[in-house]
Motif scaffolding. Structure first.
Motif, PDB file in Angstrom:
ATOM      1  N   THR A 101     -87.344  -4.018  69.516  1.00  0.00           N
ATOM      2  CA  THR A 101     -88.075  -3.178  70.468  1.00  0.00           C
ATOM      3  C   THR A 101     -87.778  -3.533  71.922  1.00  0.00           C
ATOM      4  O   THR A 101     -87.917  -2.686  72.809  1.00  0.00           O
ATOM      5  CB  THR A 101     -89.592  -3.251  70.234  1.00  0.00           C
ATOM      6  N   GLY A 102     -87.363  -4.765  72.193  1.00  0.00           N
ATOM      7  CA  GLY A 102     -87.007  -5.116  73.562  1.00  0.00           C
ATOM      8  C   GLY A 102     -85.872  -4.266  74.101  1.00  0.00           C
ATOM      9  O   GLY A 102     -85.792  -4.021  75.300  1.00  0.00           O
ATOM     10  N   ALA A 103     -85.003  -3.815  73.204  1.00  0.00           N
ATOM     11  CA  ALA A 103     -83.891  -2.954  73.609  1.00  0.00           C
ATOM     12  C   ALA A 103     -84.303  -1.488  73.686  1.00  0.00           C
ATOM     13  O   ALA A 103     -83.485  -0.637  74.051  1.00  0.00           O
ATOM     14  CB  ALA A 103     -82.742  -3.114  72.624  1.00  0.00           C
ATOM     15  N   LEU A 104     -85.562  -1.188  73.363  1.00  0.00           N
ATOM     16  CA  LEU A 104     -86.049   0.190  73.336  1.00  0.00           C
ATOM     17  C   LEU A 104     -87.000   0.500  74.492  1.00  0.00           C
ATOM     18  O   LEU A 104     -87.436   1.640  74.646  1.00  0.00           O
ATOM     19  CB  LEU A 104     -86.777   0.466  72.016  1.00  0.00           C
ATOM     20  N   GLY A 175     -81.175 -22.070  87.622  1.00  0.00           N
ATOM     21  CA  GLY A 175     -79.725 -22.129  87.517  1.00  0.00           C
ATOM     22  C   GLY A 175     -79.150 -21.792  86.164  1.00  0.00           C
ATOM     23  O   GLY A 175     -77.929 -21.673  86.030  1.00  0.00           O
ATOM     24  N   LEU A 176     -79.985 -21.609  85.153  1.00  0.00           N
ATOM     25  CA  LEU A 176     -79.477 -21.313  83.811  1.00  0.00           C
ATOM     26  C   LEU A 176     -79.202 -19.825  83.652  1.00  0.00           C
ATOM     27  O   LEU A 176     -80.025 -18.979  83.996  1.00  0.00           O
ATOM     28  CB  LEU A 176     -80.486 -21.748  82.746  1.00  0.00           C
ATOM     29  N   LYS A 177     -78.032 -19.513  83.128  1.00  0.00           N
ATOM     30  CA  LYS A 177     -77.681 -18.129  82.796  1.00  0.00           C
ATOM     31  C   LYS A 177     -78.154 -17.876  81.362  1.00  0.00           C
ATOM     32  O   LYS A 177     -77.629 -18.472  80.417  1.00  0.00           O
ATOM     33  CB  LYS A 177     -76.175 -17.915  82.907  1.00  0.00           C
ATOM     34  N   LEU A 178     -79.139 -17.001  81.210  1.00  0.00           N
ATOM     35  CA  LEU A 178     -79.772 -16.778  79.908  1.00  0.00           C
ATOM     36  C   LEU A 178     -79.579 -15.339  79.460  1.00  0.00           C
ATOM     37  O   LEU A 178     -79.901 -14.392  80.182  1.00  0.00           O
ATOM     38  CB  LEU A 178     -81.268 -17.098  79.990  1.00  0.00           C
ATOM     39  N   ARG A 179     -79.067 -15.178  78.257  1.00  0.00           N
ATOM     40  CA  ARG A 179     -78.908 -13.834  77.696  1.00  0.00           C
ATOM     41  C   ARG A 179     -80.264 -13.195  77.461  1.00  0.00           C
ATOM     42  O   ARG A 179     -81.201 -13.837  76.970  1.00  0.00           O
ATOM     43  CB  ARG A 179     -78.148 -13.902  76.372  1.00  0.00           C
ATOM     44  N   VAL A 180     -80.375 -11.924  77.804  1.00  0.00           N
ATOM     45  CA  VAL A 180     -81.560 -11.129  77.503  1.00  0.00           C
ATOM     46  C   VAL A 180     -81.103  -9.805  76.912  1.00  0.00           C
ATOM     47  O   VAL A 180     -79.970  -9.366  77.140  1.00  0.00           O
ATOM     48  CB  VAL A 180     -82.416 -10.860  78.760  1.00  0.00           C
ATOM     49  N   PRO A 181     -81.957  -9.125  76.153  1.00  0.00           N
ATOM     50  CA  PRO A 181     -81.634  -7.770  75.714  1.00  0.00           C
ATOM     51  C   PRO A 181     -81.658  -6.823  76.919  1.00  0.00           C
ATOM     52  O   PRO A 181     -82.204  -7.181  77.965  1.00  0.00           O
ATOM     53  CB  PRO A 181     -82.752  -7.438  74.723  1.00  0.00           C
ATOM     54  N   PRO A 182     -81.098  -5.632  76.781  1.00  0.00           N
ATOM     55  CA  PRO A 182     -81.080  -4.690  77.911  1.00  0.00           C
ATOM     56  C   PRO A 182     -82.449  -4.075  78.142  1.00  0.00           C
ATOM     57  O   PRO A 182     -82.698  -2.911  77.863  1.00  0.00           O
ATOM     58  CB  PRO A 182     -80.056  -3.639  77.474  1.00  0.00           C
ATOM     59  N   SER A 183     -83.358  -4.864  78.657  1.00  0.00           N
ATOM     60  CA  SER A 183     -84.744  -4.456  78.876  1.00  0.00           C
ATOM     61  C   SER A 183     -85.187  -4.923  80.255  1.00  0.00           C
ATOM     62  O   SER A 183     -85.015  -6.097  80.604  1.00  0.00           O
ATOM     63  CB  SER A 183     -85.648  -5.068  77.804  1.00  0.00           C
ATOM     64  N   ILE A 185     -88.123  -5.488  81.221  1.00  0.00           N
ATOM     65  CA  ILE A 185     -89.160  -6.519  81.077  1.00  0.00           C
ATOM     66  C   ILE A 185     -88.537  -7.902  80.988  1.00  0.00           C
ATOM     67  O   ILE A 185     -88.941  -8.845  81.692  1.00  0.00           O
ATOM     68  CB  ILE A 185     -90.032  -6.243  79.837  1.00  0.00           C
ATOM     69  N   PHE A 186     -87.547  -8.060  80.125  1.00  0.00           N
ATOM     70  CA  PHE A 186     -86.973  -9.384  79.913  1.00  0.00           C
ATOM     71  C   PHE A 186     -86.123  -9.829  81.100  1.00  0.00           C
ATOM     72  O   PHE A 186     -86.096 -11.019  81.431  1.00  0.00           O
ATOM     73  CB  PHE A 186     -86.179  -9.404  78.605  1.00  0.00           C
ATOM     74  N   PRO A 197     -80.914 -13.881  84.487  1.00  0.00           N
ATOM     75  CA  PRO A 197     -80.811 -13.046  83.286  1.00  0.00           C
ATOM     76  C   PRO A 197     -79.427 -12.415  83.157  1.00  0.00           C
ATOM     77  O   PRO A 197     -78.861 -11.915  84.130  1.00  0.00           O
ATOM     78  CB  PRO A 197     -81.886 -11.986  83.515  1.00  0.00           C
ATOM     79  N   THR A 198     -78.900 -12.439  81.935  1.00  0.00           N
ATOM     80  CA  THR A 198     -77.586 -11.861  81.645  1.00  0.00           C
ATOM     81  C   THR A 198     -77.718 -10.944  80.434  1.00  0.00           C
ATOM     82  O   THR A 198     -77.724 -11.411  79.297  1.00  0.00           O
ATOM     83  CB  THR A 198     -76.558 -12.975  81.349  1.00  0.00           C
ATOM     84  N   PRO A 199     -77.841  -9.634  80.644  1.00  0.00           N
ATOM     85  CA  PRO A 199     -77.966  -8.711  79.501  1.00  0.00           C
ATOM     86  C   PRO A 199     -76.673  -8.680  78.686  1.00  0.00           C
ATOM     87  O   PRO A 199     -75.587  -8.494  79.227  1.00  0.00           O
ATOM     88  CB  PRO A 199     -78.230  -7.359  80.168  1.00  0.00           C
ATOM     89  N   LEU A 200     -76.816  -8.886  77.387  1.00  0.00           N
ATOM     90  CA  LEU A 200     -75.679  -8.851  76.467  1.00  0.00           C
ATOM     91  C   LEU A 200     -76.141  -8.320  75.122  1.00  0.00           C
ATOM     92  O   LEU A 200     -77.279  -8.579  74.705  1.00  0.00           O
ATOM     93  CB  LEU A 200     -75.113 -10.263  76.241  1.00  0.00           C
ATOM     94  N   PRO A 201     -75.273  -7.616  74.385  1.00  0.00           N
ATOM     95  CA  PRO A 201     -75.603  -7.265  73.003  1.00  0.00           C
ATOM     96  C   PRO A 201     -75.756  -8.539  72.166  1.00  0.00           C
ATOM     97  O   PRO A 201     -75.078  -9.551  72.423  1.00  0.00           O
ATOM     98  CB  PRO A 201     -74.394  -6.445  72.530  1.00  0.00           C
TER      99      PRO A 201
END
Length: 335
Positions: A101-104, A175-183, A185-186, A197-201
């Motif tokens: 749902t984060g990607a929705l 300083g941390l690059k953290l993957r998030v869903p394409p949302s 909110i995140f 934040p780094t959006p990635l599949p």
């Protein structure tokens, strides 16, 4: 994804798209979508609880209809990323898809209520909400954009993991690059907590960790283990900042093409699959925790109050929406 796997995925998708909306139920289908065969997809591996639940759903339909209806499952991202499969379902090229749902959030705004930081206190709290009026309202919200919401599959507490250090307070994310869903909110949450934040599949996270494109990500314990991200990211921090669930969706074209009695069978079986998913989840999550501990992953608790305070500006912003405010109030009432 290897070139061979990508070619195979393209061949399958071409066959499914050629079938067109509703062909799965047509007589004499000859393009790979046989009459009465639903197509379902998931990015997770074959033993993942959501995959097992949809497989059970297919077996139940097959038994109840004497083999007239059944499901063919494509797991492990065989048909592409969640964003890809959602569009395929909306267009009727596939029938079922399981999507986080984060990607929705952007396409289906009501899902934001289930993804807001620190909205839920526990898995038990989340399950009460999913089984009640809030869960029903979110599922109804999918229909406006070409899919039907059949079920919400909870997926535990989302926490942080990374390759560098334990995270005890928001300042440790600096300083941390953290993957998030394409949302949105995140993305906003990670920024508030001090990370990048780094959006990635989901399917690209493993290689991104190995190549140091990212330093870490946030997800549930089961996915952390099943995806083998722990082989590179050796620090798990139990932030429980979100309990965002998964949604089981079916193409509206497919659903509308069913006769009423089959719609009822499908709806009832999908609801029953939630219990199957939860039982598999609870068992597998415990197994994953033991495996991660045995593998030497460093696991720590966090200053939960500090994380909540840092997230408050985002929560206030989201609650400016009257619909989200009403849903959030109902969620908190069920705590």
């Amino acid at each position: 994804m290897s070139a061979a796997v990508d070619r195979q995925r393209r061949r399958v998708l071409q066959g499914l798209c050629a079938a067109g909306a509703g062909a799965v139920f047509g007589a004499g289908a000859s393009d790979g979508r046989a009459a009465g065969v639903f197509t379902a997809t998931d990015v997770h591996p074959k033993d993942y609880p959501t995959v097992a639940a949809v497989r059970w759903l297919g077996e139940t339909l097959e038994r109840q209809t004497g083999g007239r209806l059944r499901i063919r499952m494509y797991h492990a991202g065989q048909l592409g990323r969640e964003s890809d499969t959602l569009e395929l379902a909306r267009n009727g090229a596939i029938d079922f898809t399981r999507v986080y749902t984060g990607a929705l959030n952007n396409a289906f705004p009501l899902t934001r209520a289930l993804c807001m930081p620190f909205a839920f206190d526990s898995v038990a709290h989340q399950r009460r909400v999913h089984d009640g009026a809030v869960g029903a309202a979110v599922l109804r919200g999918f229909e406006s954009r070409g899919v039907i919401g059949l079920a919400l599959y909870d997926s535990g507490a989302r926490c942080f993991y990374n390759t560098r250090r334990p995270l005890h307070a928001p300042r440790d994310l600096a300083g941390l690059k953290l993957r998030v869903p394409p949302s949105d909110i995140f993305i906003a949450l990670i920024r508030l907590l001090g990370g990048n934040p780094t959006p990635l599949p989901y399917g690209q996270v493993f290689s991104a960790l190995e190549t140091h494109l990212i330093d870490g990500a946030e997800n549930n314990l089961r996915s952390f283990h099943a995806s083998r991200h722990f082989e590179t990211a050796r620090y798990w921090s139990q932030s429980a900042h979100s309990y965002a669930p998964d949604a089981l969706l079916i193409s509206k074209r497919t659903f509308d093409g069913l006769k009423p009695s089959d719609r009822a069978l499908l709806t009832d079986a999908a609801r029953a699959s939630v219990r199957v998913m939860r039982e598999a989840w609870d068992t597998s999550e415990a197994e994953s925790r033991r495996a991660l501990e045995a593998a030497g992953v460093a696991m720590n608790t966090v200053d939960a109050a500090a994380f909540r305070r840092a997230a408050e500006p985002l929560v206030r912003e989201l609650l400016a929406d009257p619909q989200l405010r009403a849903l959030h109030a109902a969620i908190r009432k069920a705590a």
